[in-house]
Design a protein around this motif. Structure first.
Motif, PDB file in Angstrom:
ATOM      1  N   GLU A   9     -29.427  39.328  45.264  1.00  0.00           N
ATOM      2  CA  GLU A   9     -29.284  37.908  45.569  1.00  0.00           C
ATOM      3  C   GLU A   9     -28.645  37.147  44.416  1.00  0.00           C
ATOM      4  N   VAL A  10     -28.984  37.489  43.190  1.00  0.00           N
ATOM      5  CA  VAL A  10     -28.388  36.821  42.024  1.00  0.00           C
ATOM      6  C   VAL A  10     -27.040  37.497  41.759  1.00  0.00           C
ATOM      7  N   SER A  11     -26.119  37.270  42.674  1.00  0.00           N
ATOM      8  CA  SER A  11     -24.824  37.942  42.638  1.00  0.00           C
ATOM      9  C   SER A  11     -23.806  37.073  43.352  1.00  0.00           C
ATOM     10  N   ASP A  12     -22.568  37.538  43.356  1.00  0.00           N
ATOM     11  CA  ASP A  12     -21.523  36.871  44.123  1.00  0.00           C
ATOM     12  C   ASP A  12     -21.627  37.377  45.552  1.00  0.00           C
ATOM     13  N   THR A  13     -22.400  36.668  46.358  1.00  0.00           N
ATOM     14  CA  THR A  13     -22.669  37.121  47.726  1.00  0.00           C
ATOM     15  C   THR A  13     -21.458  36.956  48.640  1.00  0.00           C
ATOM     16  N   HIS A  25     -23.617  43.470  44.725  1.00  0.00           N
ATOM     17  CA  HIS A  25     -24.166  42.804  43.536  1.00  0.00           C
ATOM     18  C   HIS A  25     -23.180  42.602  42.386  1.00  0.00           C
ATOM     19  N   PRO A  57     -22.487  36.885  39.599  1.00  0.00           N
ATOM     20  CA  PRO A  57     -22.336  35.544  40.174  1.00  0.00           C
ATOM     21  C   PRO A  57     -21.586  34.638  39.198  1.00  0.00           C
ATOM     22  N   SER A  58     -21.308  33.428  39.635  1.00  0.00           N
ATOM     23  CA  SER A  58     -20.784  32.425  38.708  1.00  0.00           C
ATOM     24  C   SER A  58     -21.853  32.077  37.679  1.00  0.00           C
ATOM     25  N   LYS A  99     -24.350  29.568  39.215  1.00  0.00           N
ATOM     26  CA  LYS A  99     -25.364  30.149  40.094  1.00  0.00           C
ATOM     27  C   LYS A  99     -26.400  30.893  39.265  1.00  0.00           C
ATOM     28  N   PHE A 100     -25.957  31.645  38.273  1.00  0.00           N
ATOM     29  CA  PHE A 100     -26.908  32.394  37.452  1.00  0.00           C
ATOM     30  C   PHE A 100     -27.885  31.440  36.759  1.00  0.00           C
ATOM     31  N   ARG A 157     -30.471  30.059  39.192  1.00  0.00           N
ATOM     32  CA  ARG A 157     -31.508  31.022  39.558  1.00  0.00           C
ATOM     33  C   ARG A 157     -32.478  31.246  38.401  1.00  0.00           C
TER      34      ARG A 157
END
Length: 279
Positions: A54-58, A64, A67-68, A71-72, A75
Motif C-alpha cells: 500500500e505504501v507504494s506507487d499504486t 510495490h 511512492p512519491s 505519499k510516503f 503514511r
C-alpha cells in the motif's frame, strides 16, 4: 543506535518516548499468509504495521514501486512516525522484508533506522512479550525529502550495460539467476541482466534469521565478485530482497548501494531488454 539491534537491546528500549517499532512483514501470494492478519494476532508491543504494497506507487503496473515523497510522508505521519524518531524495523517473513522498509525510510530522509536482528521469529522464540489488535497512534510530522541517488530505473540500468559504471548484484536464487528455475510471475522471461553477479539474499542469514558476521558477509560479496568500494546496484524480483544486500553493504561501511526498483518484474517483462541465461 546501531544499524542492527539485538532483541535484548530492543526489549530494554521499548516504551521510550522517541522509539518507534515497525512490523514490515510481507508475503507473496504463494506463501498463503496474510501479513496484516498475523500482525493483529501478535506483534511486538507498540509496533505499527507497514503495508509495503500500500505504501507504494499504486498507479504503477509493477509491484510495490516507490511512492512519491508526499505519499510516503503522509503514511508515516499516520503511523506516528516523525522527525526525531528512532525507528526499529522487523519482519516475520521469508523475504526478510524489513530491509525494504529500512531502505525506504533511509531514502525518504529518516536518520535513525535499525533492523531487529532475527526479527519476530527470534523475539517469539525467546518468549518475549507480544500484544494483539490494532495500535492507537498519534500523528507526527515527517519531513518530505527523497534521496533518488539510492534508486535506479530501467533507463539507467540499460545505460549501464554500455558504460559498466556500476556493478550489478542479483539477490534472487541461483536457479532464477541462471534461468533454470521458473519465475514466480509466469509472464516473465528467465535469466539475468547481462554482466550482473549472483548473491542470493538468503545466504546473508544464519539459520535463526540473524545476519551473518561482518567477516562472513564480506566474504560473500567477495566470492560473488563484488567490490563494495565501487558503485553497486542491487536487483532482485521486485525490489524487496535486494534491500537485504544493500543493508549488508551498509553494515560493512558501504551505505550507498542503490536498488533497481523495477528489478526483474520490469526487466523480465520487457520484450526489448537483453537477458542472459546460464553462468
Amino acid at each position: 543506535m546501531n544499524l542492527l539491534v539485538s532483541t535484548d537491546w530492543l526489549a530494554a528500549e521499548l516504551g521510550k518516548s522517541d522509539l518507534r517499532v515497525i512490523d514490515a512483514t510481507m508475503f507473496l501470494p504463494q506463501h498463503g499468509r496474510q501479513a496484516r492478519t498475523e500482525f493483529e494476532t501478535a506483534h511486538i508491543p507498540g509496533a505499527v504495521f507497514f503495508d509495503i504494497d500500500e505504501v507504494s506507487d499504486t498507479s504503477s503496473p509493477l509491484p510495490h514501486m516507490l511512492p512519491s515523497a508526499e505519499k510516503f510522508a503522509s503514511r508515516m505521519q499516520a503511523l506516528g512516525l516523525g522527525d526525531g524518531s528512532r525507528i526499529v524495523v522487523y519482519d516475520n517473513s521469508p523475504l526478510r522484508s524489513a530491509a525494504r522498509v529500512w531502505w525506504m525510510l533511509t531514502l525518504f530522509g529518516a536518520h535513525q533506522v535499525a533492523i531487529l536482528d532475527g526479527g519476530f521469529e527470534k523475539w517469539q522464540a525467546e518468549g518475549r512479550a507480544v500484544e494483539s489488535g490494532k495500535p492507537v497512534v498519534r500523528h507526527r510530522h515527517f519531513t518530505v525529502w527523497a534521496d533518488k541517488t539510492m534508486v535506479r530505473d530501467m533507463k539507467q540500468m540499460t545505460d549501464n550495460l554500455r558504460t559498466k559504471a556500476e556493478q550489478v548484484v542479483d539477490a534472487r536464487s541461483e536457479g532464477r539467476f541462471l534461468g533454470t528455475e521458473p519465475e514466480p510471475r509466469p509472464e516473465l522471461r528467465r535469466g539475468h541482466i547481462p554482466g550482473s553477479k549472483s548473491l542470493p539474499y538468503n545466504r546473508l542469514f544464519n539459520e535463526d534469521g540473524t545476519y551473518k558476521s561482518k567477516d562472513e558477509l564480506a566474504d560473500l560479496f567477495e566470492a560473488a565478485g563484488i567490490d563494495l568500494s565501487q558503485p553497486t546496484v542491487g536487483t532482485c524480483g521486485s525490489g524487496v530482497t535486494s534491500a537485504c544486500l544493500a543493508f549488508a553493504a551498509a553494515l560493512l561501511g558501504q551505505p550507498n548501494m542503490a536498488i533497481y526498483d523495477g528489478s526483474w518484474s520490469e526487466w523480465g517483462a520487457s520484450p526489448n531488454t537483453p537477458i542472459v541465461t546460464g553462468a
